[in-house]
Design a protein around this motif. Structure first.
Motif, PDB file in Angstrom:
ATOM      1  N   LYS A 187     -37.552  48.219  -9.657  1.00 27.17           N
ATOM      2  CA  LYS A 187     -37.837  46.786  -9.730  1.00 27.17           C
ATOM      3  C   LYS A 187     -37.165  46.097 -10.906  1.00 27.17           C
ATOM      4  O   LYS A 187     -36.539  45.044 -10.753  1.00 27.17           O
ATOM      5  N   GLU A 188     -37.303  46.667 -12.102  1.00 23.72           N
ATOM      6  CA  GLU A 188     -36.783  45.996 -13.295  1.00 23.72           C
ATOM      7  C   GLU A 188     -35.263  45.996 -13.361  1.00 23.72           C
ATOM      8  O   GLU A 188     -34.669  45.318 -14.208  1.00 23.72           O
ATOM      9  N   HIS A 189     -34.624  46.726 -12.474  1.00 25.00           N
ATOM     10  CA  HIS A 189     -33.161  46.825 -12.486  1.00 25.00           C
ATOM     11  C   HIS A 189     -32.511  46.026 -11.350  1.00 25.00           C
ATOM     12  O   HIS A 189     -31.292  46.131 -11.149  1.00 25.00           O
ATOM     13  N   CYS A 190     -33.292  45.250 -10.609  1.00 24.53           N
ATOM     14  CA  CYS A 190     -32.779  44.592  -9.406  1.00 24.53           C
ATOM     15  C   CYS A 190     -32.877  43.069  -9.470  1.00 24.53           C
ATOM     16  O   CYS A 190     -33.824  42.518 -10.044  1.00 24.53           O
ATOM     17  N   THR A 191     -31.897  42.425  -8.861  1.00 25.28           N
ATOM     18  CA  THR A 191     -31.920  40.991  -8.592  1.00 25.28           C
ATOM     19  C   THR A 191     -32.392  40.800  -7.154  1.00 25.28           C
ATOM     20  O   THR A 191     -31.970  41.547  -6.268  1.00 25.28           O
ATOM     21  N   PRO A 192     -33.257  39.831  -6.884  1.00 24.39           N
ATOM     22  CA  PRO A 192     -33.740  39.651  -5.504  1.00 24.39           C
ATOM     23  C   PRO A 192     -32.593  39.463  -4.514  1.00 24.39           C
ATOM     24  O   PRO A 192     -31.572  38.841  -4.831  1.00 24.39           O
ATOM     25  N   GLY A 349     -29.503  42.839  -5.497  1.00 24.69           N
ATOM     26  CA  GLY A 349     -29.596  44.284  -5.512  1.00 24.69           C
ATOM     27  C   GLY A 349     -29.548  44.823  -6.926  1.00 24.69           C
ATOM     28  O   GLY A 349     -29.987  44.159  -7.874  1.00 24.69           O
ATOM     29  N   LEU A 350     -28.995  46.013  -7.084  1.00 26.30           N
ATOM     30  CA  LEU A 350     -28.970  46.672  -8.383  1.00 26.30           C
ATOM     31  C   LEU A 350     -28.063  45.914  -9.350  1.00 26.30           C
ATOM     32  O   LEU A 350     -26.889  45.686  -9.068  1.00 26.30           O
ATOM     33  N   LYS A 351     -28.599  45.553 -10.503  1.00 28.85           N
ATOM     34  CA  LYS A 351     -27.870  44.722 -11.463  1.00 28.85           C
ATOM     35  C   LYS A 351     -26.661  45.453 -12.043  1.00 28.85           C
ATOM     36  O   LYS A 351     -26.677  46.657 -12.261  1.00 28.85           O
ATOM     37  N   ARG A 352     -25.674  44.651 -12.322  1.00 27.53           N
ATOM     38  CA  ARG A 352     -24.431  45.172 -12.879  1.00 27.53           C
ATOM     39  C   ARG A 352     -24.653  45.893 -14.203  1.00 27.53           C
ATOM     40  O   ARG A 352     -24.066  46.956 -14.451  1.00 27.53           O
ATOM     41  N   ASP A 353     -25.493  45.344 -15.076  1.00 30.35           N
ATOM     42  CA  ASP A 353     -25.680  45.953 -16.390  1.00 30.35           C
ATOM     43  C   ASP A 353     -26.590  47.177 -16.349  1.00 30.35           C
ATOM     44  O   ASP A 353     -26.849  47.790 -17.380  1.00 30.35           O
ATOM     45  N   SER A 354     -27.063  47.534 -15.148  1.00 29.90           N
ATOM     46  CA  SER A 354     -27.909  48.725 -15.020  1.00 29.90           C
ATOM     47  C   SER A 354     -27.100  49.998 -14.818  1.00 29.90           C
ATOM     48  O   SER A 354     -27.656  51.094 -14.862  1.00 29.90           O
ATOM     49  N   MET A 360     -23.231  55.163 -12.636  1.00 32.25           N
ATOM     50  CA  MET A 360     -24.426  55.930 -12.980  1.00 32.25           C
ATOM     51  C   MET A 360     -25.415  55.000 -13.677  1.00 32.25           C
ATOM     52  O   MET A 360     -25.021  54.212 -14.544  1.00 32.25           O
ATOM     53  N   LEU A 361     -26.680  55.085 -13.298  1.00 30.15           N
ATOM     54  CA  LEU A 361     -27.691  54.235 -13.903  1.00 30.15           C
ATOM     55  C   LEU A 361     -27.871  54.613 -15.373  1.00 30.15           C
ATOM     56  O   LEU A 361     -28.006  55.799 -15.709  1.00 30.15           O
ATOM     57  N   ARG A 362     -27.872  53.604 -16.210  1.00 31.50           N
ATOM     58  CA  ARG A 362     -27.896  53.845 -17.649  1.00 31.50           C
ATOM     59  C   ARG A 362     -29.210  54.476 -18.103  1.00 31.50           C
ATOM     60  O   ARG A 362     -29.233  55.228 -19.082  1.00 31.50           O
ATOM     61  N   HIS A 363     -30.288  54.191 -17.396  1.00 26.73           N
ATOM     62  CA  HIS A 363     -31.586  54.698 -17.852  1.00 26.73           C
ATOM     63  C   HIS A 363     -31.882  56.106 -17.346  1.00 26.73           C
ATOM     64  O   HIS A 363     -32.848  56.725 -17.783  1.00 26.73           O
ATOM     65  N   GLN A 364     -31.054  56.616 -16.405  1.00 26.34           N
ATOM     66  CA  GLN A 364     -31.345  57.932 -15.829  1.00 26.34           C
ATOM     67  C   GLN A 364     -30.051  58.712 -15.583  1.00 26.34           C
ATOM     68  O   GLN A 364     -29.380  58.525 -14.571  1.00 26.34           O
ATOM     69  N   PRO A 365     -29.658  59.592 -16.508  1.00 26.75           N
ATOM     70  CA  PRO A 365     -28.465  60.414 -16.287  1.00 26.75           C
ATOM     71  C   PRO A 365     -28.579  61.202 -14.982  1.00 26.75           C
ATOM     72  O   PRO A 365     -29.636  61.737 -14.645  1.00 26.75           O
ATOM     73  N   GLY A 366     -27.473  61.226 -14.239  1.00 22.31           N
ATOM     74  CA  GLY A 366     -27.444  61.962 -12.982  1.00 22.31           C
ATOM     75  C   GLY A 366     -27.849  61.163 -11.768  1.00 22.31           C
ATOM     76  O   GLY A 366     -27.734  61.649 -10.644  1.00 22.31           O
ATOM     77  N   LEU A 367     -28.289  59.904 -11.981  1.00 19.25           N
ATOM     78  CA  LEU A 367     -28.664  59.030 -10.867  1.00 19.25           C
ATOM     79  C   LEU A 367     -27.585  57.965 -10.715  1.00 19.25           C
ATOM     80  O   LEU A 367     -27.347  57.178 -11.635  1.00 19.25           O
ATOM     81  N   PHE A 368     -26.925  57.939  -9.562  1.00 16.31           N
ATOM     82  CA  PHE A 368     -25.793  57.051  -9.305  1.00 16.31           C
ATOM     83  C   PHE A 368     -26.132  56.115  -8.142  1.00 16.31           C
ATOM     84  O   PHE A 368     -27.089  56.347  -7.395  1.00 16.31           O
ATOM     85  N   ALA A 369     -25.327  55.080  -7.975  1.00 15.84           N
ATOM     86  CA  ALA A 369     -25.544  54.123  -6.879  1.00 15.84           C
ATOM     87  C   ALA A 369     -24.206  53.566  -6.414  1.00 15.84           C
ATOM     88  O   ALA A 369     -23.254  53.460  -7.195  1.00 15.84           O
ATOM     89  N   CYS A 370     -24.126  53.210  -5.138  1.00 18.31           N
ATOM     90  CA  CYS A 370     -22.883  52.647  -4.607  1.00 18.31           C
ATOM     91  C   CYS A 370     -23.171  51.830  -3.358  1.00 18.31           C
ATOM     92  O   CYS A 370     -24.272  51.871  -2.798  1.00 18.31           O
ATOM     93  N   GLY A 371     -22.155  51.083  -2.920  1.00 18.23           N
ATOM     94  CA  GLY A 371     -22.257  50.328  -1.676  1.00 18.23           C
ATOM     95  C   GLY A 371     -22.933  48.993  -1.819  1.00 18.23           C
ATOM     96  O   GLY A 371     -22.952  48.378  -2.899  1.00 18.23           O
ATOM     97  N   GLU A 372     -23.525  48.530  -0.723  1.00 23.88           N
ATOM     98  CA  GLU A 372     -24.067  47.175  -0.664  1.00 23.88           C
ATOM     99  C   GLU A 372     -25.341  47.016  -1.481  1.00 23.88           C
ATOM    100  O   GLU A 372     -25.784  45.903  -1.731  1.00 23.88           O
ATOM    101  N   MET A 373     -25.946  48.095  -1.934  1.00 24.27           N
ATOM    102  CA  MET A 373     -27.138  47.980  -2.766  1.00 24.27           C
ATOM    103  C   MET A 373     -26.806  47.398  -4.132  1.00 24.27           C
ATOM    104  O   MET A 373     -27.690  46.901  -4.832  1.00 24.27           O
ATOM    105  N   LEU A 374     -25.543  47.467  -4.538  1.00 24.43           N
ATOM    106  CA  LEU A 374     -25.117  46.880  -5.803  1.00 24.43           C
ATOM    107  C   LEU A 374     -25.045  45.366  -5.668  1.00 24.43           C
ATOM    108  O   LEU A 374     -24.755  44.835  -4.597  1.00 24.43           O
TER     109      LEU A 374
END
Length: 413
Positions: A187-192, A349-354, A360-374
């Motif tokens: 939640k805290e890492h996302c834009t509506p 979706g997932l904020k750019r600065d996250s 890779m998500l800055r708050h969780q090493p090893g957790l990555f994201a891609c595609g339209e969720m960004l």
């Protein structure tokens, strides 16, 4: 065959079997990684298949500099990924699967088969041959670091991964797999989410929409915020749909968000291939006693929908000069975008600065994201799929190198 063999203790988990998730799985399994692909739908690539029903527009054949500009404010964020896996690379990938492509007159790159299903079948076969394991009907419900919990028809399932790639898509077309429910985990890492490449609701009476539902305004142009786009508009009971609106959806959405509930005006040209002087001359030749409807029909071949639309938009236009102005620059007031679930794609979706440069998500090493969720936005024309493939490629490279660094003595190219 895999390029390398990497010692592993547990698999890489990819969440989402759309284009981004499938391509990340391909890139990583090719490098010798064990990949488990989870999706809550029964079959992979449902939205991908829907996108290809009218001819799969894979990417766009235009100079890369111009191509990159289509991503607007997200250009500098996505540019490294797109340069590393550009449109030509995506075309070569499809042709490597035995699906040749061609470039249309608009510059859009299509599969020659015009179908997504043969490509998807060959793609899934390749993934299975590379050892990717599929887990359908698995909905991600919780993440604790790299420990995942899924809801399945048999009940909750827990998995632990060496690395995780999130690729669950955006927030439109929930019935095809993109329902956006994953945002509750970040939640805290996302834009509506907001609708993009979508239709809009004009401020017309409901009876006008119902009376003309299904009618097409062919070859018109829409102008807004310094942009002009040509194509067809389709009238539906929900409003207006069509390529010119989709191309303007981002600036229109932003303008409506700042309009304090007021409609936003775009300008409609019903005869963009005719010069104003020619239109005026044709109208002036009509008999004065002819009705406005007859003058428009005889002089310019306008059908009933276009004639009634001009009455709706410019009720006071009567003279040749006034009608010419109305035809070439009619004010079209748009009150709201279409509902989120019917949009072709979504912003937010997932904020750019996250995320870092490898997604890779800055708050969780090893957790990555891609595609339209960004949280990036792009028009139709191949830019959406290209963005998904390119970010998936970059993301997979990021996972591979992150895992290599985490295993001293196991560095691979």
């Amino acid at each position: 065959m895999p390029e390398n063999s990497t010692a592993q203790t547990s698999p890489i988990a990819i969440i989402g079997a759309g284009p981004a998730g499938l391509f990340a799985a391909e890139c990583l399994s090719r490098k010798g990684h064990e990949v488990h692909l989870f999706d809550y739908m029964a079959r992979p690539g449902r939205k991908f298949l829907m996108a290809g029903r009218s001819g799969l527009n894979l990417t766009h054949d235009e100079p890369l500099e111009q191509f990159l500009q289509r991503y607007g404010d997200a250009r500098d964020w996505l540019e490294p990924a797109i340069r590393h896996f550009p449109p030509e690379a995506l075309r070569q990938w499809a042709e490597g699967l035995g699906e040749p492509c061609f470039t249309g007159s608009s510059g859009r790159v299509f599969l020659k088969s015009f179908k997504a299903s043969p490509l998807l079948r060959r793609w899934l076969t390749r993934l299975q041959e590379q050892g990717v394991q599929f887990f359908p009907r698995h909905r991600l419900t919780d993440m604790q670091g790299l420990s995942l919990t899924f809801q399945t028809p048999e009940g909750p399932v827990h998995r632990t991964a060496r690395a995780v790639i999130l690729a669950p898509g955006g927030g439109s077309w929930a019935r095809l797999g993109s329902d956006g429910r994953w945002t509750s985990l970040l939640k805290e890492h996302c834009t509506p989410f907001a609708p993009s490449n979508c239709g809009f609701m004009p401020d017309w009476p409901e009876d006008f929409l119902l009376r003309h539902e299904g009618a097409t305004l062919r070859g018109i142009t829409l102008s807004f915020a310094g942009q002009t786009h040509r194509g067809d508009l389709i009238i539906t009971k929900r409003g207006l749909e069509g390529a010119p609106l989709y191309a303007l959806s981002a600036p229109l959405r932003q303008a409506l968000a700042q309009s304090d509930g007021k409609a936003v005006t775009v300008h409609l040209n019903l005869r963009p291939t005719l010069e104003r002087d020619r239109i005026m001359d044709r109208l002036a030749r009509q008999r004065i006693r002819e009705s406005r409807s007859n003058r428009l029909r005889k002089a310019l071949g306008m059908d009933r929908t276009m004639r009634e639309l001009l009455v709706q938009l410019c009720p006071d236009a009567r003279t040749a000069d006034e009608l010419t102005q109305a035809m070439t620059q009619a004010p079209l007031h748009l009150a709201a975008p279409a509902e989120l679930d019917r949009a072709i794609s979504t912003a937010g979706g997932l904020k750019r600065d996250s995320v870092d440069e490898t997604f890779m998500l800055r708050h969780q090493p090893g957790l990555f994201a891609c595609g339209e969720m960004l949280d990036w936005d792009a028009p139709t024309g191949g830019y959406l799929l290209q963005g998904c493939f390119s970010t998936a490629h970059c993301c997979a490279e990021g996972v591979h190198h992150w895992l290599s660094r985490s295993l001293p003595g196991k560095m691979t190219p």
